[in-house]
Design a protein around this motif. Structure first.
Motif, PDB file in Angstrom:
ATOM      1  N   ILE A  39       0.836  -1.120   0.037  1.00  0.00           N
ATOM      2  CA  ILE A  39       0.039   0.131  -0.018  1.00  0.00           C
ATOM      3  C   ILE A  39       0.772   1.236  -0.056  1.00  0.00           C
ATOM      4  CG2 ILE A  39      -1.543   1.398   1.168  1.00  0.00           C
ATOM      5  CD1 ILE A  39      -2.731  -1.463   2.308  1.00  0.00           C
ATOM      6  N   TYR A  40       1.868   1.283   0.910  1.00  0.00           N
ATOM      7  CA  TYR A  40       2.940   2.560   0.907  1.00  0.00           C
ATOM      8  C   TYR A  40       3.556   2.352  -0.640  1.00  0.00           C
ATOM      9  CZ  TYR A  40       6.748   5.212   2.245  1.00  0.00           C
ATOM     10  OH  TYR A  40       7.792   6.438   2.235  1.00  0.00           O
ATOM     11  N   LEU A  41       3.962   1.483  -1.113  1.00  0.00           N
ATOM     12  CA  LEU A  41       4.342   1.592  -2.552  1.00  0.00           C
ATOM     13  C   LEU A  41       3.683   2.165  -3.648  1.00  0.00           C
ATOM     14  CD1 LEU A  41       6.650  -1.670  -2.778  1.00  0.00           C
ATOM     15  CD2 LEU A  41       7.468   0.772  -2.592  1.00  0.00           C
ATOM     16  N   PHE A  42       2.195   1.662  -3.486  1.00  0.00           N
ATOM     17  CA  PHE A  42       1.149   2.138  -4.178  1.00  0.00           C
ATOM     18  C   PHE A  42       1.083   3.822  -4.344  1.00  0.00           C
ATOM     19  CE2 PHE A  42      -3.158   3.638  -4.827  1.00  0.00           C
ATOM     20  CZ  PHE A  42      -3.396   3.157  -6.119  1.00  0.00           C
ATOM     21  N   ILE A  43       0.896   4.187  -3.047  1.00  0.00           N
ATOM     22  CA  ILE A  43       0.831   5.702  -2.789  1.00  0.00           C
ATOM     23  C   ILE A  43       2.029   6.377  -3.406  1.00  0.00           C
ATOM     24  CG2 ILE A  43       0.913   7.476  -1.025  1.00  0.00           C
ATOM     25  CD1 ILE A  43      -0.749   5.343   1.023  1.00  0.00           C
ATOM     26  N   LEU A  44       3.230   5.760  -3.103  1.00  0.00           N
ATOM     27  CA  LEU A  44       4.319   6.619  -3.712  1.00  0.00           C
ATOM     28  C   LEU A  44       4.400   6.483  -5.229  1.00  0.00           C
ATOM     29  CD1 LEU A  44       7.068   5.475  -0.922  1.00  0.00           C
ATOM     30  CD2 LEU A  44       6.011   7.705  -1.248  1.00  0.00           C
ATOM     31  N   THR A  45       4.059   5.461  -5.719  1.00  0.00           N
ATOM     32  CA  THR A  45       4.317   5.443  -7.271  1.00  0.00           C
ATOM     33  C   THR A  45       3.018   5.644  -8.197  1.00  0.00           C
ATOM     34  OG1 THR A  45       3.766   2.947  -7.068  1.00  0.00           O
ATOM     35  CG2 THR A  45       5.862   3.763  -6.770  1.00  0.00           C
ATOM     36  N   VAL A  46       1.903   5.753  -7.766  1.00  0.00           N
ATOM     37  CA  VAL A  46       0.790   5.715  -8.646  1.00  0.00           C
ATOM     38  C   VAL A  46       0.925   6.867  -9.540  1.00  0.00           C
ATOM     39  CG1 VAL A  46      -0.912   6.827  -7.170  1.00  0.00           C
ATOM     40  CG2 VAL A  46      -1.796   5.665  -8.769  1.00  0.00           C
ATOM     41  N   ASP A  47       1.234   8.213  -9.210  1.00  0.00           N
ATOM     42  CA  ASP A  47       1.409   9.114 -10.119  1.00  0.00           C
ATOM     43  C   ASP A  47       2.519   9.405 -11.073  1.00  0.00           C
ATOM     44  OD1 ASP A  47      -1.137  10.564  -9.805  1.00  0.00           O
ATOM     45  OD2 ASP A  47      -0.596  11.521  -8.095  1.00  0.00           O
ATOM     46  N   LYS A  48       3.602   8.670 -10.282  1.00  0.00           N
ATOM     47  CA  LYS A  48       5.053   8.763 -10.868  1.00  0.00           C
ATOM     48  C   LYS A  48       5.240   7.834 -12.098  1.00  0.00           C
ATOM     49  CE  LYS A  48       7.750  10.458  -6.949  1.00  0.00           C
ATOM     50  NZ  LYS A  48       7.222  10.249  -5.609  1.00  0.00           N
ATOM     51  N   VAL A  49       4.690   6.650 -11.755  1.00  0.00           N
ATOM     52  CA  VAL A  49       4.788   5.643 -12.883  1.00  0.00           C
ATOM     53  C   VAL A  49       3.582   5.619 -13.630  1.00  0.00           C
ATOM     54  CG1 VAL A  49       6.686   4.509 -11.737  1.00  0.00           C
ATOM     55  CG2 VAL A  49       4.138   3.815 -11.522  1.00  0.00           C
ATOM     56  N   GLY A  50       2.478   5.900 -13.315  1.00  0.00           N
ATOM     57  CA  GLY A  50       0.983   5.850 -14.196  1.00  0.00           C
ATOM     58  C   GLY A  50       0.038   4.723 -13.715  1.00  0.00           C
ATOM     59  N   ARG A  51      -0.981   4.809 -13.829  1.00  0.00           N
ATOM     60  CA  ARG A  51      -2.073   3.700 -13.327  1.00  0.00           C
ATOM     61  C   ARG A  51      -1.951   2.728 -14.361  1.00  0.00           C
ATOM     62  NH1 ARG A  51      -2.228   8.548 -12.316  1.00  0.00           N
ATOM     63  NH2 ARG A  51      -3.736   9.531 -10.952  1.00  0.00           N
ATOM     64  N   ARG A  52      -1.803   2.911 -15.475  1.00  0.00           N
ATOM     65  CA  ARG A  52      -1.565   1.818 -16.628  1.00  0.00           C
ATOM     66  C   ARG A  52      -0.655   1.042 -16.561  1.00  0.00           C
ATOM     67  NH1 ARG A  52      -0.190   1.380 -22.126  1.00  0.00           N
ATOM     68  NH2 ARG A  52      -1.552  -0.010 -23.539  1.00  0.00           N
ATOM     69  N   PHE A  53       0.448   1.384 -15.963  1.00  0.00           N
ATOM     70  CA  PHE A  53       1.880   0.453 -15.896  1.00  0.00           C
ATOM     71  C   PHE A  53       1.593  -0.402 -14.856  1.00  0.00           C
ATOM     72  CE2 PHE A  53       6.046  -0.022 -13.694  1.00  0.00           C
ATOM     73  CZ  PHE A  53       6.671  -0.338 -14.582  1.00  0.00           C
ATOM     74  N   LEU A  54       0.920   0.396 -13.569  1.00  0.00           N
ATOM     75  CA  LEU A  54       0.915  -0.455 -12.205  1.00  0.00           C
ATOM     76  C   LEU A  54      -0.266  -1.533 -12.568  1.00  0.00           C
ATOM     77  CD1 LEU A  54       0.803   2.116  -9.598  1.00  0.00           C
ATOM     78  CD2 LEU A  54       2.419   0.527 -10.250  1.00  0.00           C
TER      79      LEU A  54
END
Length: 194
Positions: A39-54
């Motif tokens: 969950i912590y990684l999700f919060i940190l990365t969602v705007d940096k790497v993008g939704r589609r990539f995740l």
């Protein structure tokens, strides 16, 4: 998106793991740690790497884990479901289930709520989100009601069944969900609707 993202989210097989794995993990603390870190990684990365990539990377991670777990259980028990699992194989199964839960937690868990909530204009966002929640609850109920029957008939193939859905949902995201990284929410709505 408000219907298909939550539909696919429920068909990842996560409910099967979350409903019935506590017996398996009763003595293992690692799953709680994996969820918190994810969950912590999700919060940190969602705007940096993008939704589609995740979505895509999480789908690939879950697919690999489901195929691996299904294969390990199939090799150990076959179609009879009889026998015992060696300590080494059971350690691999637990490890891959934890990796699967982590993959779901940092991708489809959060994005299944996040993306449908942000693709609608503000005027109808609450209606879109209510559709999202309704679809999630309906399919969670359906999976909970049919899981034991499916397990009796499919045995280890149940992991392949849900793995097939992961392939379908990841393919859907690849072809139909535009990347919204660094796009304002107003532009995002028109991008998704286009």
């Amino acid at each position: 998106m408000a219907i298909l993202v939550p539909f696919f989210q429920q068909l990842t097989g996560i409910n099967v793991i979350m409903f019935y794995a506590p017996v398996l993990f009763r003595t293992i603390v690692i799953t709680g740690v994996v969820n918190v870190v994810s969950i912590y990684l999700f919060i940190l990365t969602v705007d940096k790497v993008g939704r589609r990539f995740l979505f895509l990377v999480g789908g690939i991670q879950m697919l690999v884990c489901q195929i691996t777990v299904g294969t390990l259980i199939g090799v150990e028990f076959g179609t009879s479901g009889q026998g015992t699992m060696s300590k080494t194989i059971s350690s691999f199964v637990v490890t891959f289930i934890c990796i699967y839960v982590a993959g779901f937690a940092w991708s489809w868990r959060g994005l299944g709520w996040f993306v449908p909530s942000e693709i609608f204009p503000l005027e109808i966002r609450s209606i879109g989100q209510s559709i999202n929640v309704s679809v999630k609850m309906f399919f969670a109920f359906l999976i909970a009601q049919t899981f034991l029957m499916m397990l009796c008939h499919l045995k280890f193939g149940l992991f392949y069944f849900f793995g097939g859905w992961v392939v379908i949902m990841t393919t859907f995201i690849f072809f139909f969900l535009p990347e919204t990284k660094n796009v304002s929410i107003e532009d995002e709505v028109s991008l998704v609707l286009a």
